[in-house]
Design an enzyme around this catalytic site. Structure first.
Site, PDB file in Angstrom:
ATOM      1  N   GLY A  27       0.719  -1.167  -0.144  1.00  0.00           N
ATOM      2  CA  GLY A  27      -0.006  -0.048  -0.027  1.00  0.00           C
ATOM      3  C   GLY A  27       0.825   1.334   0.075  1.00  0.00           C
ATOM      4  O   GLY A  27       1.984   1.288  -0.315  1.00  0.00           O
ATOM      5  N   HIS A  33       4.621   2.239  -8.096  1.00  0.00           N
ATOM      6  CA  HIS A  33       3.595   0.927  -7.969  1.00  0.00           C
ATOM      7  C   HIS A  33       2.724   0.933  -9.217  1.00  0.00           C
ATOM      8  O   HIS A  33       2.322  -0.100  -9.909  1.00  0.00           O
ATOM      9  CB  HIS A  33       2.589   0.976  -6.738  1.00  0.00           C
ATOM     10  CG  HIS A  33       3.504   0.907  -5.504  1.00  0.00           C
ATOM     11  ND1 HIS A  33       3.656   2.108  -4.812  1.00  0.00           N
ATOM     12  CD2 HIS A  33       3.943  -0.017  -4.885  1.00  0.00           C
ATOM     13  CE1 HIS A  33       4.209   1.560  -3.488  1.00  0.00           C
ATOM     14  NE2 HIS A  33       4.612   0.197  -3.841  1.00  0.00           N
ATOM     15  N   LYS A 145      12.462  -3.227  -9.877  1.00  0.00           N
ATOM     16  CA  LYS A 145      14.120  -3.494  -9.629  1.00  0.00           C
ATOM     17  C   LYS A 145      14.715  -2.618  -8.601  1.00  0.00           C
ATOM     18  O   LYS A 145      15.652  -2.966  -8.073  1.00  0.00           O
ATOM     19  CB  LYS A 145      14.488  -3.232 -10.936  1.00  0.00           C
ATOM     20  CG  LYS A 145      14.376  -4.245 -12.113  1.00  0.00           C
ATOM     21  CD  LYS A 145      15.599  -3.710 -13.150  1.00  0.00           C
ATOM     22  CE  LYS A 145      15.340  -4.597 -14.296  1.00  0.00           C
ATOM     23  NZ  LYS A 145      16.396  -4.059 -15.402  1.00  0.00           N
TER      24      LYS A 145
END
Ligand code: PAF
Length: 283
Positions: A27, A33, A145
């Site tokens: 979250g 994201h 990454k």
């Protein structure tokens, strides 16, 4: 976007999907994201995200209790990014009894660097990721990454357990000044935020030194540690490692692709980052 809070709801909703593409998160979502969600959308027939702040991967003195929980804005961002299903289990759902059965990743990969400074971290990560994989049953999962060692450890776990899941890596998403996006950047004061860019600058300086043909890697690392320490950081590590296995490069070898990895504390915030360096051919 369908929100599942139980494993049954989740599996019911995904039963018709042949190729779920999964992005696990804790979250407090940022553009990094969302880039993972966008990538997942190109890889599967249903895009699934999870939000679960995983107690097992925090040490007792770490920020589990204060880790930012931003449910409403997370849902909004996922919806806008075209996520189909959000799995948001409570601790009772994911860990209904103490999770005494855990995944112990290969110590050769998981006990160094992050695993050295945060003992047990990768056991917590691999255990929850394995469990989330069992719940979602994805065909592909996307990891950033930015958490380079995490991505490698999960790839290794998936290979060793022959899980039928493709692991896709996503490039690190950076702010305009080069700072890698992270949920923990929110802990930084205004002055710290301005200083934080020095971490990626230190990695770039290491990469440039390698590209310029400097062969004393220990000296490059020591210089980077000293630069940050002199600016008031508390560096855990700034190292040059082989991309293949995160071990120290073979002395004298110039053909190995490397990665520069760093973790350092600025005030009370611990930041990590890395930079891949292309192989330098021997002249
Ligand atoms: O990278 C993260 O956010 C977490 O380590 C993960 C993979 C969601 C497991 O809790």
């Amino acid at each position: 976007m369908y929100i599942a809070t139980t494993i049954e709801e989740l599996r019911g909703r995904l039963s018709a999907s042949k190729r779920p593409a999964f992005v696990p998160t804790m979250g407090n979502l940022h553009d990094g994201h969302i880039a993972l969600i966008r990538q997942a959308r190109t890889l599967g027939d249903a895009t699934v995200a999870s939000i679960f702040v995983n107690r097992l991967q925090f040490l007792p003195h770490e920020d589990f209790d204060t880790y930012p929980r931003t449910w409403d804005s997370d849902c909004e961002k996922l919806r806008a990014a075209g996520c189909d299903v959000l799995f948001a289990p409570t601790e009772k759902v994911l860990y209904p009894e103490p999770q005494t059965c855990k995944v112990h990743p290969d110590p050769a990969l998981a006990d160094m660097l992050e695993g050295h400074f945060r003992p047990g971290f990768f056991i917590g990560v691999c255990t929850v990721v394995m469990k989330l994989f069992q719940c979602v049953q994805p065909r592909v999962a996307v990891f950033g990454k930015k958490d380079y060692q995490q991505l490698m450890t999960i790839r290794h776990m998936v290979r060793q357990f022959a899980l039928p899941i493709e692991i896709a890596g996503s490039e690190t998403f950076r702010a305009d000044d080069g700072l890698a996006l992270s949920s923990r950047n929110g802990y930084l004061s205004k002055d710290e935020r301005a200083e934080a860019v020095q971490l990626s600058k230190a990695l770039r300086a290491m990469a440039e030194a390698v590209r310029a043909g400097e062969t004393d890697l220990a000296a490059i690392e020591a210089r980077a540690m000293q630069t940050l320490a002199q600016r008031g950081w508390q560096p855990d590590y700034l190292v040059l490692r082989r991309r293949a296995d995160l071990r120290e490069p073979t002395p004298g070898s110039q053909g190995e692709p490397l990665v520069a990895l760093a973790a350092a504390r600025l005030g009370s915030t611990r930041l990590i980052d890395n930079l891949e360096i292309e192989a330098v051919s021997a002249s």
